[in-house]
Design a protein around this motif. Structure first.
Motif, PDB file in Angstrom:
ATOM      1  N   VAL A  60      43.132  26.959  37.304  1.00 24.19           N
ATOM      2  CA  VAL A  60      42.077  26.828  38.322  1.00 24.19           C
ATOM      3  C   VAL A  60      40.739  26.717  37.588  1.00 24.19           C
ATOM      4  O   VAL A  60      40.615  27.171  36.455  1.00 24.19           O
ATOM      5  CB  VAL A  60      42.062  28.022  39.304  1.00 24.19           C
ATOM      6  CG1 VAL A  60      43.357  28.075  40.110  1.00 24.19           C
ATOM      7  CG2 VAL A  60      41.815  29.327  38.595  1.00 24.19           C
ATOM      8  N   PRO A  61      39.734  26.109  38.203  1.00 24.03           N
ATOM      9  CA  PRO A  61      38.519  25.810  37.448  1.00 24.03           C
ATOM     10  C   PRO A  61      37.667  27.011  37.027  1.00 24.03           C
ATOM     11  O   PRO A  61      36.927  26.910  36.062  1.00 24.03           O
ATOM     12  CB  PRO A  61      37.720  24.898  38.373  1.00 24.03           C
ATOM     13  CG  PRO A  61      38.392  24.911  39.674  1.00 24.03           C
ATOM     14  CD  PRO A  61      39.762  25.478  39.517  1.00 24.03           C
ATOM     15  N   TYR A  62      37.767  28.145  37.696  1.00 23.49           N
ATOM     16  CA  TYR A  62      36.861  29.247  37.372  1.00 23.49           C
ATOM     17  C   TYR A  62      37.607  30.529  37.050  1.00 23.49           C
ATOM     18  O   TYR A  62      38.727  30.723  37.498  1.00 23.49           O
ATOM     19  CB  TYR A  62      35.890  29.503  38.534  1.00 23.49           C
ATOM     20  CG  TYR A  62      35.047  28.308  38.858  1.00 23.49           C
ATOM     21  CD1 TYR A  62      34.066  27.865  37.981  1.00 23.49           C
ATOM     22  CD2 TYR A  62      35.272  27.584  40.021  1.00 23.49           C
ATOM     23  CE1 TYR A  62      33.316  26.740  38.254  1.00 23.49           C
ATOM     24  CE2 TYR A  62      34.521  26.458  40.311  1.00 23.49           C
ATOM     25  CZ  TYR A  62      33.545  26.034  39.420  1.00 23.49           C
ATOM     26  OH  TYR A  62      32.813  24.920  39.688  1.00 23.49           O
ATOM     27  N   TYR A  63      36.955  31.391  36.293  1.00 24.71           N
ATOM     28  CA  TYR A  63      37.485  32.725  36.013  1.00 24.71           C
ATOM     29  C   TYR A  63      37.814  33.454  37.311  1.00 24.71           C
ATOM     30  O   TYR A  63      37.085  33.339  38.293  1.00 24.71           O
ATOM     31  CB  TYR A  63      36.412  33.555  35.299  1.00 24.71           C
ATOM     32  CG  TYR A  63      36.577  33.630  33.811  1.00 24.71           C
ATOM     33  CD1 TYR A  63      36.023  32.665  32.985  1.00 24.71           C
ATOM     34  CD2 TYR A  63      37.269  34.683  33.237  1.00 24.71           C
ATOM     35  CE1 TYR A  63      36.163  32.740  31.609  1.00 24.71           C
ATOM     36  CE2 TYR A  63      37.407  34.766  31.863  1.00 24.71           C
ATOM     37  CZ  TYR A  63      36.852  33.793  31.061  1.00 24.71           C
ATOM     38  OH  TYR A  63      36.990  33.874  29.722  1.00 24.71           O
ATOM     39  N   GLN A  64      38.887  34.243  37.284  1.00 28.76           N
ATOM     40  CA  GLN A  64      39.218  35.077  38.447  1.00 28.76           C
ATOM     41  C   GLN A  64      39.917  36.325  37.930  1.00 28.76           C
ATOM     42  O   GLN A  64      41.138  36.433  37.980  1.00 28.76           O
ATOM     43  CB  GLN A  64      40.119  34.310  39.412  1.00 28.76           C
ATOM     44  CG  GLN A  64      40.519  35.080  40.665  1.00 28.76           C
ATOM     45  CD  GLN A  64      39.471  35.038  41.737  1.00 28.76           C
ATOM     46  OE1 GLN A  64      38.951  33.978  42.039  1.00 28.76           O
ATOM     47  NE2 GLN A  64      39.150  36.178  42.299  1.00 28.76           N
ATOM     48  N   PRO A  65      39.174  37.270  37.377  1.00 29.64           N
ATOM     49  CA  PRO A  65      39.811  38.442  36.774  1.00 29.64           C
ATOM     50  C   PRO A  65      39.575  39.724  37.574  1.00 29.64           C
ATOM     51  O   PRO A  65      38.898  40.633  37.097  1.00 29.64           O
ATOM     52  CB  PRO A  65      39.147  38.515  35.392  1.00 29.64           C
ATOM     53  CG  PRO A  65      37.820  37.801  35.545  1.00 29.64           C
ATOM     54  CD  PRO A  65      37.771  37.170  36.893  1.00 29.64           C
ATOM     55  N   ASP A  66      40.179  39.800  38.753  1.00 23.53           N
ATOM     56  CA  ASP A  66      39.892  40.919  39.659  1.00 23.53           C
ATOM     57  C   ASP A  66      41.149  41.743  39.966  1.00 23.53           C
ATOM     58  O   ASP A  66      42.265  41.269  39.823  1.00 23.53           O
ATOM     59  CB  ASP A  66      39.318  40.389  40.978  1.00 23.53           C
ATOM     60  CG  ASP A  66      38.087  39.526  40.753  1.00 23.53           C
ATOM     61  OD1 ASP A  66      37.387  39.765  39.758  1.00 23.53           O
ATOM     62  OD2 ASP A  66      37.848  38.610  41.555  1.00 23.53           O
ATOM     63  N   ILE A  67      40.905  42.952  40.447  1.00 26.77           N
ATOM     64  CA  ILE A  67      42.030  43.825  40.822  1.00 26.77           C
ATOM     65  C   ILE A  67      41.632  44.627  42.053  1.00 26.77           C
ATOM     66  O   ILE A  67      40.454  44.999  42.209  1.00 26.77           O
ATOM     67  CB  ILE A  67      42.414  44.758  39.646  1.00 26.77           C
ATOM     68  CG1 ILE A  67      43.666  45.597  39.965  1.00 26.77           C
ATOM     69  CG2 ILE A  67      41.270  45.670  39.230  1.00 26.77           C
ATOM     70  CD1 ILE A  67      44.238  46.321  38.744  1.00 26.77           C
ATOM     71  N   ALA A  68      42.579  44.870  42.947  1.00 27.70           N
ATOM     72  CA  ALA A  68      42.343  45.751  44.100  1.00 27.70           C
ATOM     73  C   ALA A  68      43.525  46.705  44.194  1.00 27.70           C
ATOM     74  O   ALA A  68      44.681  46.267  44.232  1.00 27.70           O
ATOM     75  CB  ALA A  68      42.214  44.940  45.386  1.00 27.70           C
ATOM     76  N   ILE A  69      43.211  47.994  44.201  1.00 25.50           N
ATOM     77  CA  ILE A  69      44.253  49.025  44.269  1.00 25.50           C
ATOM     78  C   ILE A  69      44.061  49.771  45.586  1.00 25.50           C
ATOM     79  O   ILE A  69      43.004  50.376  45.820  1.00 25.50           O
ATOM     80  CB  ILE A  69      44.131  50.008  43.082  1.00 25.50           C
ATOM     81  CG1 ILE A  69      44.181  49.242  41.758  1.00 25.50           C
ATOM     82  CG2 ILE A  69      45.228  51.073  43.144  1.00 25.50           C
ATOM     83  CD1 ILE A  69      43.841  50.085  40.545  1.00 25.50           C
ATOM     84  N   TYR A  70      45.043  49.692  46.448  1.00 23.49           N
ATOM     85  CA  TYR A  70      44.944  50.296  47.779  1.00 23.49           C
ATOM     86  C   TYR A  70      45.704  51.616  47.808  1.00 23.49           C
ATOM     87  O   TYR A  70      46.893  51.647  47.478  1.00 23.49           O
ATOM     88  CB  TYR A  70      45.536  49.359  48.832  1.00 23.49           C
ATOM     89  CG  TYR A  70      44.822  48.028  48.928  1.00 23.49           C
ATOM     90  CD1 TYR A  70      43.750  47.851  49.801  1.00 23.49           C
ATOM     91  CD2 TYR A  70      45.208  46.959  48.121  1.00 23.49           C
ATOM     92  CE1 TYR A  70      43.088  46.639  49.876  1.00 23.49           C
ATOM     93  CE2 TYR A  70      44.546  45.745  48.187  1.00 23.49           C
ATOM     94  CZ  TYR A  70      43.489  45.594  49.065  1.00 23.49           C
ATOM     95  OH  TYR A  70      42.834  44.389  49.134  1.00 23.49           O
ATOM     96  N   GLY A  71      45.013  52.683  48.201  1.00 21.46           N
ATOM     97  CA  GLY A  71      45.657  53.986  48.320  1.00 21.46           C
ATOM     98  C   GLY A  71      45.637  54.462  49.763  1.00 21.46           C
ATOM     99  O   GLY A  71      45.000  53.841  50.628  1.00 21.46           O
TER     100      GLY A  71
END
Ligand SMILES: NC(=O)c1ccc[n+]([C@@H]2O[C@H](COP(=O)([O-])OP(=O)(O)OC[C@H]3O[C@@H](n4cnc5c(N)ncnc54)[C@H](OP(=O)(O)O)[C@@H]3O)[C@@H](O)[C@H]2O)c1
Length: 331
Positions: free
Chosen positions: A234-245
């Motif tokens: 994909v053309p752009y950086y996408q370095p994310d995380i979501a942790i659901y508690g």
């Protein structure tokens, strides 16, 4: 005590990240030697990074009595043999990911180090990102209750496969070995649990072509579900995380790839807390942690066993994608 390091493979990551991290050890460690297949490259690398000796034969690096730790940064297919040879020569090893291309080879490496009573680390530096040290602390004290679900994205943007990474015999896999392995390791580390089963898709479907995009759904033995999107198309950086508690959420923006500035957003009953974090020094921290493990005779973070678990997981991911089925992860 100053630990002597030797570098195998004078490529991009060794030059841009590992050698500077060894230099940052100060009195705790130093770069003694480097080995390249090419005399000019060996000499140039040693001169640039202050190594006393430059070799063109890997055996010569292993025979150097001042080298206590070997950092392996060669194409993936070479890691297992080089690590076993280093164990036989009495050297500790910090091995780049993946530890090996097959589960059998990864196990052979782990066994060789256990027999020799030497330290074996797998270089998953994302664990040493301060955002994830903080996340681990919060999860361990159950700040967001019980974790139910994690979504993680690791994309460096549009990064075509180049050089040895286009050769399945040297690379093993595409985006899985390039980037997804970091996410799989990070999840195991943060959750303190192993994956039981996997279902995965790549853009190359059931063919043996090297993938640049892999989506995996993981079910941990604890019941936690995770979605991992690792892609380099994909053309752009996408370095994310979501942790659901059950009582909150932790979101990391720009955190799952090296050399980025990002932030951690922690949402609990008492409101949202936002803190800036940078992964720019994660490799420095990770090399320092391995150096420390050698000095104090401790198990490294991440260990050889973490490397083996990772290969078992990637094996299940690619089997699922190629065979179109849910796969149980061996352990
Ligand atoms: N932890 C991380 O975030 C991270 C990031 C990037 C890469 N890595 C890992 O680090 C390792 C090296 O990756 P890199 O990006 O640094 O690759 P690279 O720039 O191509 O460097 C690999 C080096 O290995 C040596 N080599 C020996 N046999 C080779 C062969 N047949 N073909 C090509 N090179 C050969 C070469 O050094 P000489 O020419 O001097 O012999 C080459 O410069 C890989 O295992 C990769 O997965 C980890």
């Amino acid at each position: 005590m100053s630990v002597g390091w030797g570098i195998m493979g004078t490529g991009n990551f060794a030059g841009a990240a590992a050698a500077p991290a060894i230099a940052a050890l100060g009195d705790a460690g130093r770069l003694v030697a480097a080995v390249s297949r090419d005399r000019a490259r060996a000499d140039a690398f040693a001169a640039k990074h202050g190594a006393a000796r430059a070799y063109t034969a890997y055996e010569d690096l292993l025979a150097d009595p001042e080298v206590q730790v070997v950092y392996i940064s060669t194409p993936n297919a070479q890691h297992a043999e080089q690590a076993v040879a280093a164990a036989r020569a009495g050297k500790h090893v910090l091995c780049e990911k993946p530890l090996a291309l097959t589960v059998a080879d990864a196990r052979r490496v782990v066994d060789a180090f256990a027999r020799a009573r030497l330290r074996l680390g797998t270089h998953f530096q994302t664990r040493h990102h301060t955002a994830f040290a903080e996340t681990k602390r919060l999860l361990d004290e159950r700040a967001i209750g019980d974790v139910i679900l994690v979504q993680i994205e690791v994309s460096p943007g549009d990064a075509p496969l180049r050089g040895w990474r286009t050769d399945p015999a040297l690379a093993g896999l595409g985006a899985i070995n390039n980037i997804a392995v970091h996410a799989y390791d990070l999840l195991r580390y943060l959750l303190g649990a192993e994956v039981g089963e996997v279902t995965a898709l790549t853009e190359v479907g059931r063919t043996p072509a090297l993938e640049r995009m892999v989506l995996a759904l993981l079910r941990f033995h604890t019941g936690v579900l995770a979605y991992v999107n690792a892609n380099q198309n994909v053309p752009y950086y996408q370095p994310d995380i979501a942790i659901y508690g059950t009582r909150g959420r932790i979101v990391g923006i720009d955190c799952t790839r090296p050399f980025r500035d990002g932030e951690l957003r922690v949402l609990t009953e008492s409101g949202e807390r936002v803190a800036k974090h940078s992964s720019r020094d994660a490799v420095v921290r990770s090399v320092a942690a391995f150096n420390d493990a050698v000095v104090h005779g401790r198990e490294p973070n991440a260990s050889g066993l973490d490397g083996l678990r990772n290969v078992q997981l990637t094996d299940a991911v690619i089997a699922s994608a190629r065979e179109g089925r849910l796969v149980q992860v061996a352990s």
